[in-house]
Design a protein around this motif. Sequence first.
Motif, short mmCIF file in Angstrom:
data_model
loop_
_atom_site.label_atom_id
_atom_site.label_comp_id
_atom_site.label_asym_id
_atom_site.label_seq_id
_atom_site.Cartn_x
_atom_site.Cartn_y
_atom_site.Cartn_z
N ARG A 5 0.97 -1.17 -0.05
CA ARG A 5 -0.09 0.04 -0.07
C ARG A 5 0.94 1.29 0.16
O ARG A 5 1.80 1.27 0.65
CB ARG A 5 -0.93 -0.04 1.23
CG ARG A 5 -1.85 -1.05 1.38
CD ARG A 5 -2.57 -0.71 2.54
NE ARG A 5 -3.51 -1.83 2.87
CZ ARG A 5 -4.87 -1.83 2.70
NH1 ARG A 5 -5.46 -0.38 2.31
NH2 ARG A 5 -5.99 -2.69 2.85
N ASP A 87 -4.41 10.95 -0.29
CA ASP A 87 -5.33 9.72 0.05
C ASP A 87 -5.98 9.85 1.19
O ASP A 87 -7.06 9.25 1.32
CB ASP A 87 -4.39 8.62 -0.08
CG ASP A 87 -3.91 8.22 -1.60
OD1 ASP A 87 -4.52 8.07 -2.50
OD2 ASP A 87 -2.59 8.53 -1.94
N VAL A 88 -5.43 10.46 2.08
CA VAL A 88 -5.94 10.57 3.37
C VAL A 88 -5.82 12.18 3.78
O VAL A 88 -4.55 12.79 3.82
CB VAL A 88 -5.44 9.76 4.66
CG1 VAL A 88 -6.11 9.89 5.90
CG2 VAL A 88 -5.33 8.13 4.15
N PRO A 118 -10.63 10.02 2.75
CA PRO A 118 -11.12 9.77 4.39
C PRO A 118 -10.36 11.14 4.93
O PRO A 118 -9.34 11.56 4.67
CB PRO A 118 -10.54 8.50 4.44
CG PRO A 118 -9.95 7.96 3.19
CD PRO A 118 -9.77 8.93 2.25
N VAL A 120 -9.07 11.79 9.02
CA VAL A 120 -8.64 11.15 10.34
C VAL A 120 -8.41 12.45 11.24
O VAL A 120 -7.75 13.35 10.99
CB VAL A 120 -7.52 10.20 10.39
CG1 VAL A 120 -6.77 9.90 11.76
CG2 VAL A 120 -7.59 8.91 9.47
N GLN A 150 -12.76 9.79 11.32
CA GLN A 150 -12.10 8.81 12.49
C GLN A 150 -11.45 9.29 13.45
O GLN A 150 -10.32 9.99 13.09
CB GLN A 150 -11.49 7.59 11.76
CG GLN A 150 -12.25 6.81 10.51
CD GLN A 150 -11.95 5.62 10.36
OE1 GLN A 150 -11.67 4.63 11.20
NE2 GLN A 150 -11.86 5.24 8.91
N LEU A 168 -4.06 2.62 11.14
CA LEU A 168 -5.33 3.27 10.76
C LEU A 168 -5.00 4.11 9.49
O LEU A 168 -5.53 3.74 8.26
CB LEU A 168 -5.96 4.24 11.67
CG LEU A 168 -7.01 5.22 11.01
CD1 LEU A 168 -8.08 4.16 10.81
CD2 LEU A 168 -7.27 6.23 12.19
N LEU A 169 -3.82 4.70 9.08
CA LEU A 169 -3.55 5.67 8.02
C LEU A 169 -3.39 4.33 6.78
O LEU A 169 -3.79 4.67 5.66
CB LEU A 169 -2.23 6.18 8.07
CG LEU A 169 -2.60 7.62 9.12
CD1 LEU A 169 -1.33 8.18 9.55
CD2 LEU A 169 -3.59 8.59 8.60
N SER A 171 -4.29 1.58 6.47
CA SER A 171 -5.77 0.85 6.11
C SER A 171 -6.54 1.72 5.17
O SER A 171 -7.33 1.29 4.52
CB SER A 171 -6.51 0.42 7.44
OG SER A 171 -7.43 1.48 7.86
N LEU A 172 -6.31 2.94 5.12
CA LEU A 172 -7.06 3.97 4.35
C LEU A 172 -6.37 4.39 3.06
O LEU A 172 -6.91 5.15 2.18
CB LEU A 172 -7.29 5.28 5.15
CG LEU A 172 -8.00 5.11 6.48
CD1 LEU A 172 -8.08 6.41 7.29
CD2 LEU A 172 -9.61 4.84 6.16
#
Length: 306
Positions: A5, A87-88, A118, A120, A150, A168-169, A171-172
């Motif tokens: 990823r 991406d995040v 997403p 966070v 989140q 968490l990052l 996974s996103l």
Amino acid sequence: MNDFRSGFIAILGRPNVGKSTLVNALLGQKVAAVSPKPQTTRKRQLGILTSDSYQLVFVDTPGIHSPRHKLGQFLNQEAQESLEGVDVILWLVDASVKPTEEDRQIGSLLNGTPRRIPLVLAANKIDLVPPETLEARLEAYQATVRKEAQVVRISATQGRNLDELTELLVSLIPFRPPEFDEEQITDSYERDIAADLIREACLLNLRDEVPHGVGVRIDEFAERENGMLYIAATVFVERTSQKGILIGEGGRMMKAIGSQARKEIEEMGGRAVYLDLRVKVLKDWRNDENAMLRLGYKIKRKKKSR
Ligand code: GDP
Ligand code: MG
């Protein structure tokens, strides 16, 4: 490599919430800086965290946390643009205090960002918050921003829950090969970033008086025996009148620029910096390809495309 990823994480938050501390903590002592590309969107890479299975590229969001500017319409737009392609979005807040007006402005800006990115919300400095206050505090921050954010509770200085945040990052972000090669991630790029930070300090202090006619060349970049980094740099302007503005009355402007740039470079590299700046006029350097090359402006191409 199919389950690798990789993605860009935009970090934002008002001054002093702990952005630099967090990036340094996530990356460890090694500042993995990558050369900024002056021709592309101004997106400053703060650091890259690469493991066997992921690569997180942390980027800065210009226009959101420059202390000298209000978050006006224009800056909102600039900030929005700097979020393109990430991406995040990682919004860092200081949980030890209530949301400020500036936090609310960032919150409303974030509500205007595309939903597919997403969000966070990282509540930092939890070491300073009594547990009974923390939840109410978090609710106050959450109330300023879109619902699906989140939340992670962290302490950047104590290293608390940083694994959880990283997980968490990761996974996103999408399955994708790494954007940057391992060998690209070396501190030789620190030099290029230093030049960019000096240029940014000029633009921030000068506002619109010498618009973009500022180029920076690093003349010397050396570590001294005491571990201090010595940097000599020349700031180029296009006209003599601009030189005067840049130096300022009694050298005051240059001093302000120098101390701001020095602070940022120290933050980036985690070591003391001695910064020696001079100003030179280089007529119309922006229209002169050779001059631009001498200033180190070049397009860096990625080896891998995705
Ligand atoms: P930035 O302006 O967002 O980059 O903030 P900095 O990283 O420079 O941090 C501002 C101040 O907050 C520094 O004095 C940090 O040591 C402090 N700080 C950052 N994270 C934490 C934390 O988790 N707990 C505590 N107590 N202080 C922190
Ligand atoms: Mg900082």
